[in-house]
Design a protein around this motif. Structure first.
Motif, PDB file in Angstrom:
ATOM      1  N   PRO A  71      10.858 -56.809  -3.113  1.00 50.80           N
ATOM      2  CA  PRO A  71      11.765 -55.680  -3.347  1.00 50.80           C
ATOM      3  C   PRO A  71      12.727 -55.909  -4.510  1.00 50.80           C
ATOM      4  O   PRO A  71      13.345 -54.983  -5.009  1.00 50.80           O
ATOM      5  CB  PRO A  71      12.532 -55.561  -2.029  1.00 50.80           C
ATOM      6  CG  PRO A  71      12.589 -56.958  -1.508  1.00 50.80           C
ATOM      7  CD  PRO A  71      11.299 -57.601  -1.963  1.00 50.80           C
ATOM      8  N   CYS A  72      12.892 -57.168  -4.966  1.00 52.70           N
ATOM      9  CA  CYS A  72      13.747 -57.420  -6.131  1.00 52.70           C
ATOM     10  C   CYS A  72      13.013 -58.372  -7.067  1.00 52.70           C
ATOM     11  O   CYS A  72      12.023 -58.996  -6.688  1.00 52.70           O
ATOM     12  CB  CYS A  72      15.086 -58.007  -5.702  1.00 52.70           C
ATOM     13  SG  CYS A  72      14.931 -59.618  -4.900  1.00 52.70           S
ATOM     14  N   LYS A  73      13.483 -58.469  -8.307  1.00 53.35           N
ATOM     15  CA  LYS A  73      12.853 -59.374  -9.263  1.00 53.35           C
ATOM     16  C   LYS A  73      13.219 -60.808  -8.916  1.00 53.35           C
ATOM     17  O   LYS A  73      14.372 -61.136  -8.696  1.00 53.35           O
ATOM     18  CB  LYS A  73      13.294 -59.043 -10.676  1.00 53.35           C
ATOM     19  CG  LYS A  73      12.715 -57.757 -11.185  1.00 53.35           C
ATOM     20  CD  LYS A  73      12.994 -57.573 -12.648  1.00 53.35           C
ATOM     21  CE  LYS A  73      12.334 -56.299 -13.112  1.00 53.35           C
ATOM     22  NZ  LYS A  73      12.434 -56.115 -14.534  1.00 53.35           N
ATOM     23  N   LEU A  74      12.200 -61.635  -8.869  1.00 51.24           N
ATOM     24  CA  LEU A  74      12.369 -63.012  -8.457  1.00 51.24           C
ATOM     25  C   LEU A  74      11.386 -63.870  -9.233  1.00 51.24           C
ATOM     26  O   LEU A  74      10.258 -63.447  -9.505  1.00 51.24           O
ATOM     27  CB  LEU A  74      12.067 -63.106  -6.961  1.00 51.24           C
ATOM     28  CG  LEU A  74      12.282 -64.410  -6.252  1.00 51.24           C
ATOM     29  CD1 LEU A  74      13.777 -64.675  -6.075  1.00 51.24           C
ATOM     30  CD2 LEU A  74      11.617 -64.357  -4.883  1.00 51.24           C
ATOM     31  N   ILE A  75      11.804 -65.075  -9.599  1.00 48.21           N
ATOM     32  CA  ILE A  75      10.899 -66.019 -10.242  1.00 48.21           C
ATOM     33  C   ILE A  75      10.979 -67.331  -9.478  1.00 48.21           C
ATOM     34  O   ILE A  75      12.048 -67.727  -9.020  1.00 48.21           O
ATOM     35  CB  ILE A  75      11.217 -66.187 -11.749  1.00 48.21           C
ATOM     36  CG1 ILE A  75      10.110 -66.984 -12.444  1.00 48.21           C
ATOM     37  CG2 ILE A  75      12.589 -66.784 -11.964  1.00 48.21           C
ATOM     38  CD1 ILE A  75      10.133 -66.871 -13.955  1.00 48.21           C
ATOM     39  N   ARG A  76       9.829 -67.981  -9.313  1.00 50.70           N
ATOM     40  CA  ARG A  76       9.757 -69.205  -8.519  1.00 50.70           C
ATOM     41  C   ARG A  76       8.875 -70.206  -9.239  1.00 50.70           C
ATOM     42  O   ARG A  76       7.795 -69.883  -9.704  1.00 50.70           O
ATOM     43  CB  ARG A  76       9.178 -68.884  -7.145  1.00 50.70           C
ATOM     44  CG  ARG A  76       8.818 -70.103  -6.326  1.00 50.70           C
ATOM     45  CD  ARG A  76       8.246 -69.736  -4.975  1.00 50.70           C
ATOM     46  NE  ARG A  76       9.346 -69.298  -4.133  1.00 50.70           N
ATOM     47  CZ  ARG A  76       9.305 -68.228  -3.349  1.00 50.70           C
ATOM     48  NH1 ARG A  76       8.237 -67.481  -3.308  1.00 50.70           N
ATOM     49  NH2 ARG A  76      10.338 -67.908  -2.610  1.00 50.70           N
ATOM     50  N   TRP A  77       9.352 -71.439  -9.322  1.00 50.32           N
ATOM     51  CA  TRP A  77       8.520 -72.558  -9.748  1.00 50.32           C
ATOM     52  C   TRP A  77       8.263 -73.382  -8.503  1.00 50.32           C
ATOM     53  O   TRP A  77       9.164 -73.646  -7.707  1.00 50.32           O
ATOM     54  CB  TRP A  77       9.228 -73.419 -10.791  1.00 50.32           C
ATOM     55  CG  TRP A  77       8.523 -74.731 -10.989  1.00 50.32           C
ATOM     56  CD1 TRP A  77       7.445 -74.967 -11.785  1.00 50.32           C
ATOM     57  CD2 TRP A  77       8.815 -75.966 -10.326  1.00 50.32           C
ATOM     58  NE1 TRP A  77       7.048 -76.270 -11.663  1.00 50.32           N
ATOM     59  CE2 TRP A  77       7.879 -76.901 -10.769  1.00 50.32           C
ATOM     60  CE3 TRP A  77       9.762 -76.352  -9.400  1.00 50.32           C
ATOM     61  CZ2 TRP A  77       7.879 -78.214 -10.335  1.00 50.32           C
ATOM     62  CZ3 TRP A  77       9.761 -77.660  -8.948  1.00 50.32           C
ATOM     63  CH2 TRP A  77       8.822 -78.581  -9.431  1.00 50.32           C
ATOM     64  N   ARG A  78       7.016 -73.800  -8.324  1.00 49.71           N
ATOM     65  CA  ARG A  78       6.668 -74.571  -7.135  1.00 49.71           C
ATOM     66  C   ARG A  78       5.604 -75.600  -7.486  1.00 49.71           C
ATOM     67  O   ARG A  78       4.673 -75.314  -8.216  1.00 49.71           O
ATOM     68  CB  ARG A  78       6.153 -73.628  -6.055  1.00 49.71           C
ATOM     69  CG  ARG A  78       5.877 -74.305  -4.737  1.00 49.71           C
ATOM     70  CD  ARG A  78       5.419 -73.333  -3.704  1.00 49.71           C
ATOM     71  NE  ARG A  78       6.549 -72.597  -3.146  1.00 49.71           N
ATOM     72  CZ  ARG A  78       6.435 -71.613  -2.271  1.00 49.71           C
ATOM     73  NH1 ARG A  78       5.253 -71.216  -1.878  1.00 49.71           N
ATOM     74  NH2 ARG A  78       7.505 -71.020  -1.800  1.00 49.71           N
ATOM     75  N   CYS A  79       5.746 -76.786  -6.914  1.00 51.40           N
ATOM     76  CA  CYS A  79       4.754 -77.845  -7.048  1.00 51.40           C
ATOM     77  C   CYS A  79       4.243 -78.183  -5.658  1.00 51.40           C
ATOM     78  O   CYS A  79       5.008 -78.612  -4.798  1.00 51.40           O
ATOM     79  CB  CYS A  79       5.372 -79.072  -7.705  1.00 51.40           C
ATOM     80  SG  CYS A  79       4.185 -80.402  -7.917  1.00 51.40           S
TER      81      CYS A  79
END
Length: 108
Positions: A71-79
């Motif tokens: 529902p909102c803009k989100l950025i995720r980095w994941r390892c």
């Protein structure tokens, strides 16, 4: 390098960034864990800066960058990779102040 620093400086920067904004998840039954940083994005200029930082993290540490807009803009980095996550945790451990025990427990 977008953040204009050498690898050691990047690790120190990332340690602080992760300590403030990151998470580490441990799933004992599956013997798996991963490390991530997640940010909501507001405003076009901020979005560009945040995206650049997250892709710089990917470039230096591996892992993946995901972008969400609902529902909102989100950025995720994941390892997700165990070896990669362990290396990152070992690298940032000396520079952590508030969450050192969390990483030590994960590495035990």
């Amino acid at each position: 390098m977008v953040l204009n620093m050498n690898h050691k400086e990047f690790i120190i920067w990332f340690a602080g960034f992760w300590e403030g904004e990151g998470s580490i998840y441990i799933h004992p039954k599956q013997n798996s864990f991963f490390i991530e940083v997640c940010q909501s994005i507001t405003g076009k200029n901020r979005a560009k800066t945040v995206k650049r930082c997250f892709f710089e993290i990917k470039k230096n540490l591996g892992g993946h960058v995901y972008e969400y807009s609902n529902p909102c803009k989100l950025i995720r980095w994941r390892c997700y990779k165990k070896e990669c996550t362990r290396k990152i945790c070992n690298d940032i451990l000396p520079y952590l102040k508030l969450r050192k025990k969390e990483i030590q427990n994960m590495l035990a």
